[in-house]
Design a protein around this motif. Structure first.
Motif, PDB file in Angstrom:
ATOM      1  N   GLY B 121      -2.436  21.070 -23.298  1.00 12.56           N
ATOM      2  CA  GLY B 121      -2.894  19.777 -22.661  1.00 12.56           C
ATOM      3  C   GLY B 121      -1.762  18.911 -22.441  1.00 12.56           C
ATOM      4  N   ASP B 122      -2.036  17.603 -22.414  1.00 11.16           N
ATOM      5  CA  ASP B 122      -1.103  16.483 -22.427  1.00 11.16           C
ATOM      6  C   ASP B 122      -0.770  15.960 -23.942  1.00 11.16           C
ATOM      7  N   ALA B 123       0.343  15.547 -23.910  1.00 11.37           N
ATOM      8  CA  ALA B 123       0.987  14.944 -25.317  1.00 11.37           C
ATOM      9  C   ALA B 123       0.796  13.183 -25.041  1.00 11.37           C
ATOM     10  N   SER B 124       0.503  12.437 -26.050  1.00 11.25           N
ATOM     11  CA  SER B 124       0.790  11.233 -25.610  1.00 11.25           C
ATOM     12  C   SER B 124       2.156  10.530 -25.987  1.00 11.25           C
ATOM     13  N   LEU B 125       2.053   9.456 -26.299  1.00 15.04           N
ATOM     14  CA  LEU B 125       3.482   8.668 -26.353  1.00 15.04           C
ATOM     15  C   LEU B 125       4.310   9.179 -27.719  1.00 15.04           C
ATOM     16  N   ARG B 126       5.727   9.180 -27.546  1.00 13.12           N
ATOM     17  CA  ARG B 126       6.474   9.513 -28.544  1.00 13.12           C
ATOM     18  C   ARG B 126       6.430  10.882 -29.060  1.00 13.12           C
ATOM     19  N   CYS B 127       6.125  11.568 -28.086  1.00 16.28           N
ATOM     20  CA  CYS B 127       6.112  13.181 -28.331  1.00 16.28           C
ATOM     21  C   CYS B 127       7.726  13.536 -28.777  1.00 16.28           C
ATOM     22  N   GLY B 128       7.671  14.313 -29.850  1.00 21.02           N
ATOM     23  CA  GLY B 128       9.339  14.744 -30.207  1.00 21.02           C
ATOM     24  C   GLY B 128      10.130  13.617 -30.677  1.00 21.02           C
ATOM     25  N   ILE B 129       9.562  12.788 -31.396  1.00 19.37           N
ATOM     26  CA  ILE B 129      10.309  11.524 -31.891  1.00 19.37           C
ATOM     27  C   ILE B 129      11.190  11.867 -32.875  1.00 19.37           C
ATOM     28  N   SER B 130      12.556  11.869 -32.980  1.00 25.24           N
ATOM     29  CA  SER B 130      13.471  12.256 -34.008  1.00 25.24           C
ATOM     30  C   SER B 130      13.405  13.811 -34.284  1.00 25.24           C
ATOM     31  N   MET B 131      13.094  14.543 -33.245  1.00 25.45           N
ATOM     32  CA  MET B 131      12.957  16.017 -33.484  1.00 25.45           C
ATOM     33  C   MET B 131      14.344  16.532 -33.924  1.00 25.45           C
ATOM     34  N   LYS B 132      14.331  17.321 -34.889  1.00 20.73           N
ATOM     35  CA  LYS B 132      15.708  17.819 -35.435  1.00 20.73           C
ATOM     36  C   LYS B 132      15.831  19.322 -35.423  1.00 20.73           C
ATOM     37  N   GLY B 133      15.192  20.069 -34.443  1.00 18.28           N
ATOM     38  CA  GLY B 133      15.593  21.450 -34.112  1.00 18.28           C
ATOM     39  C   GLY B 133      14.282  22.231 -33.700  1.00 18.28           C
ATOM     40  N   ILE B 134      13.042  21.550 -33.884  1.00 18.24           N
ATOM     41  CA  ILE B 134      11.869  22.064 -33.119  1.00 18.24           C
ATOM     42  C   ILE B 134      11.837  22.388 -31.771  1.00 18.24           C
ATOM     43  N   PHE B 148      12.498  10.172 -28.372  1.00 15.57           N
ATOM     44  CA  PHE B 148      13.494   9.125 -28.852  1.00 15.57           C
ATOM     45  C   PHE B 148      14.059   9.536 -30.155  1.00 15.57           C
ATOM     46  N   MET B 149      15.607   9.144 -30.059  1.00 16.64           N
ATOM     47  CA  MET B 149      16.519   9.664 -31.115  1.00 16.64           C
ATOM     48  C   MET B 149      16.396  11.092 -31.406  1.00 16.64           C
ATOM     49  N   ALA B 150      16.279  12.178 -30.529  1.00 10.92           N
ATOM     50  CA  ALA B 150      15.760  13.451 -30.772  1.00 10.92           C
ATOM     51  C   ALA B 150      17.231  14.060 -31.088  1.00 10.92           C
ATOM     52  N   SER B 168      18.254   6.851 -26.661  1.00  9.71           N
ATOM     53  CA  SER B 168      18.981   7.134 -27.834  1.00  9.71           C
ATOM     54  C   SER B 168      19.113   8.666 -28.270  1.00  9.71           C
ATOM     55  N   LEU B 169      18.990   9.499 -27.317  1.00  9.48           N
ATOM     56  CA  LEU B 169      19.306  10.735 -27.499  1.00  9.48           C
ATOM     57  C   LEU B 169      20.241  11.421 -28.235  1.00  9.48           C
ATOM     58  N   TYR B 170      20.328  12.221 -29.148  1.00 10.45           N
ATOM     59  CA  TYR B 170      21.628  13.038 -29.617  1.00 10.45           C
ATOM     60  C   TYR B 170      21.494  14.425 -28.962  1.00 10.45           C
ATOM     61  N   GLU B 171      21.564  15.202 -29.773  1.00 13.53           N
ATOM     62  CA  GLU B 171      21.945  16.927 -29.009  1.00 13.53           C
ATOM     63  C   GLU B 171      20.661  17.397 -28.672  1.00 13.53           C
ATOM     64  N   ALA B 172      19.371  16.983 -28.766  1.00 13.88           N
ATOM     65  CA  ALA B 172      18.281  17.522 -28.096  1.00 13.88           C
ATOM     66  C   ALA B 172      18.383  17.794 -26.807  1.00 13.88           C
ATOM     67  N   VAL B 173      17.701  18.853 -26.160  1.00 17.82           N
ATOM     68  CA  VAL B 173      17.556  18.751 -24.586  1.00 17.82           C
ATOM     69  C   VAL B 173      16.227  18.858 -24.228  1.00 17.82           C
ATOM     70  N   ILE B 174      16.182  18.167 -23.085  1.00 19.53           N
ATOM     71  CA  ILE B 174      14.650  18.066 -22.662  1.00 19.53           C
ATOM     72  C   ILE B 174      14.730  18.492 -21.064  1.00 19.53           C
ATOM     73  N   TYR B 175      13.543  19.505 -20.692  1.00 14.66           N
ATOM     74  CA  TYR B 175      13.372  19.931 -19.537  1.00 14.66           C
ATOM     75  C   TYR B 175      12.259  19.680 -19.053  1.00 14.66           C
TER      76      TYR B 175
END
Lengths: 298, 236
Positions: B121-134, B148-150, B168-175
């Motif tokens: 379904g949907d994910a609410s605010l701050r999904c994947g905040i500071s993710m580090k490889g997931i 944020f800061m992924a 403030s994204l680092y090396e995570a990629v968003i599609y």
């Protein structure tokens, strides 16, 4: 942290069960606010000319008989007093601008929690389960309820600083969060003659919104202005004589979840508070979006 | 698992009577070496911290709605929730798979180091905040301030994204397949490469979602915040 709970029943035959459905919701939210609790219940309306006042006394075995005697001496014999320990609901023909100054002048130890034709309020310190038992929340009947469990951040743990807060007539608000500019709001309203009763940040939000409505806004417009004027973190649940309304601030740091069925709309800080409700497995469940206004009419 | 019959391979915890602690202590201490492969959690009732901290391959099926931190810190296990979850589902996950059939509240997959989080379904605010490889795959929309800061990993969104995506994204990629309300500071839309299309196809296959890689756009860091810029005068 704090816990908020709200329930509006859509079918008249469910009104008798309103309190019984609510108590487990409130008790489950005790983990978010174990210090004090309160409940506003919206009952069948009194006739146009009548008013009821929710009163709170500083001691459990207060001399309510003495109060009733003095009230009748001053205002006549039509008054009725329903006592529940340190709370009493006074029903009479007198408007708030006559009753409130008289109570404050003659019984300064009493606190007027609410005024109107529809809403009763009970709130006190203690664990929410014991507050619910103390005032028999389970026996409440009516169309809707607004409840709160408090973990204090901004002011002391006392009965008058417990939620719901009220302003005007048949209007109440509960809050999870912290308002950052309550003194700015307060200065603005006091300048217009609005009297504050505590130093609590939630009271500022409550009085601001009720003031907007007295200035002619409907509830939704007032809440829209609240998004501009009220700074801080909040999930607010508001009760009026025929509505429940729910809003979250732009950052939505404080939770809320809604379950709606053909029978009821139930609102709580967390789903675990709603898990016991009949039919919740088939309910439409959603989380309110930041800066969106959700309202339900009886 | 010789000598272990089908009943011994499955355990049921009914949280209307059992405590969450009973479930988690079983998963932490009794599960390894027990031969149990399947754990079913009944009547979760929105309880917090269901099936957190698993460090063993096992399938956990949660039959209902979970509360906060469900499957937090997961390692090796596969956890499926037949309902919605509260804040911080699969927070700080290391490996394994967590699948949510309903919606997820705020901070889903926060700080996750590895594994796959699938939210149908949907994910609410701050999904994947500071993710580090997931890797996080969301079937619906995601709320404001997501990723944020992924730092590493992938966030794939089949619906729309809220405000300040990838701030403030680092090396995570968003599609993102749908509309993006707004990008956060230093996040930019970039051309999809063949490698991106292959990654999107692989993530969609993992989640079992039937979209085409060509429907997605790529958001990644412009890397302008990587180095201190004295001329920026605190304006970004």
């Amino acid at each position: 942290m704090c816990g908020i709970v709200g329930l509006l029943v859509k079918k008249p035959e469910l009104r008798e069960q309103l309190g019984a459905l609510m108590v487990p919701m409130l008790v489950e939210m005790a983990a978010r606010g174990p210090e004090s609790a309160g409940m506003a219940v919206f009952t069948a309306a009194l006739p146009e000319g009548q008013r009821k006042y929710s009163l709170h006394a500083p001691v459990w075995d207060y001399d309510w008989g003495g109060f009733e005697g003095e009230f009748i001496k001053r205002f006549g014999p039509e008054a009725q007093l329903g006592v529940q320990g340190n709370h009493a609901i006074l029903t009479c023909d007198e408007p708030a601008d006559a009753v409130k100054p008289w109570v404050r002048g003659h019984f300064p130890m009493l606190h007027i929690l609410a005024a109107g034709r529809v809403m009763d309020i009970y709130k006190d310190t203690g664990h929410p389960a014991s507050v619910a038992e103390r005032y028999r929340f389970g026996s409440f009947s009516g169309t809707h309820l607004v409840g709160h469990t408090r973990m204090a951040t901004e002011s002391a743990v006392t009965p008058d600083r417990a939620h719901p807060f009220t302003a005007g007539e048949d209007f109440c608000l509960v809050h999870n969060g912290t308002i950052s500019n309550p003194y700015m709001i307060r200065r603005k309203l006091e300048h217009r003659g609005i009297v504050f009763e505590t130093d609590n940040d939630t009271e500022a939000a409550c009085r601001y919104l009720e003031w907007r409505m007295r200035e002619g806004d409907n509830l939704e417009t007032a809440l829209g202005k609240g998004f501009e004027e009220l700074d801080g973190f909040y999930t607010f649940l508001i009760g009026t004589q025929n509505k429940l309304a729910l809003v979250r601030d732009a950052f939505a740091c404080k939770p809320a979840v809604v379950a709606e069925t053909d029978d009821y709309v139930a609102i709580a800080s967390e789903f675990r508070s709603l898990a016991h409700l009949p039919g919740v497995d088939q309910a439409k469940l959603f989380e309110p979006m930041p800066e969106e206004i959700y309202s339900w009419t009886v | 698992m010789d000598g272990v019959n089908a009943t011994d391979r499955r355990r049921v915890f009914d949280l209307s009577t059992a405590r969450v602690r009973d479930l988690n202590q079983f998963l932490h201490h009794e599960l390894p070496g027990s031969g149990v492969e399947q754990v079913e959690v009944q009547h979760p009732g929105g309880r917090h911290a269901i099936a957190v901290g698993i460090n063993h391959p096992v399938n956990v099926e949660v039959k209902g709605h979970g509360g906060y931190y469900l499957a937090g810190m997961n390692k090796l296990a596969s956890v499926t929730v037949h309902g919605n979850v509260g804040w911080g589902v699969a927070e700080n996950m290391m490996s394994g798979t967590v699948r949510v059939k309903g919606f997820a509240s705020e901070s889903a997959g926060a700080t996750g180091h590895g594994g796959t989080l699938i939210i149908e379904g949907d994910a609410s605010l701050r999904c994947g905040i500071s993710m580090k490889g997931i890797d996080i795959v969301v079937g619906g929309d995601i709320g404001n301030y997501s990723a944020f800061m992924a730092q590493a990993g992938h966030l794939l969104v089949c619906g729309d994204a809220g405000h300040a995506l990838g701030d403030s994204l680092y090396e995570a990629v968003i599609y993102v397949r749908g509309r993006i309300k707004s990008l956060g500071a230093d996040a930019q839309e970039e051309e999809m490469t063949d490698a991106d299309r292959a990654k999107v196809a692989e993530l969609l296959a993992r989640a079992g979602f039937g979209y085409q890689p060509s429907e997605f756009k790529r958001v990644a860091s412009a890397k302008k915040l990587y180095h201190w810029n004295a001329d920026a005068n605190q304006e970004y």
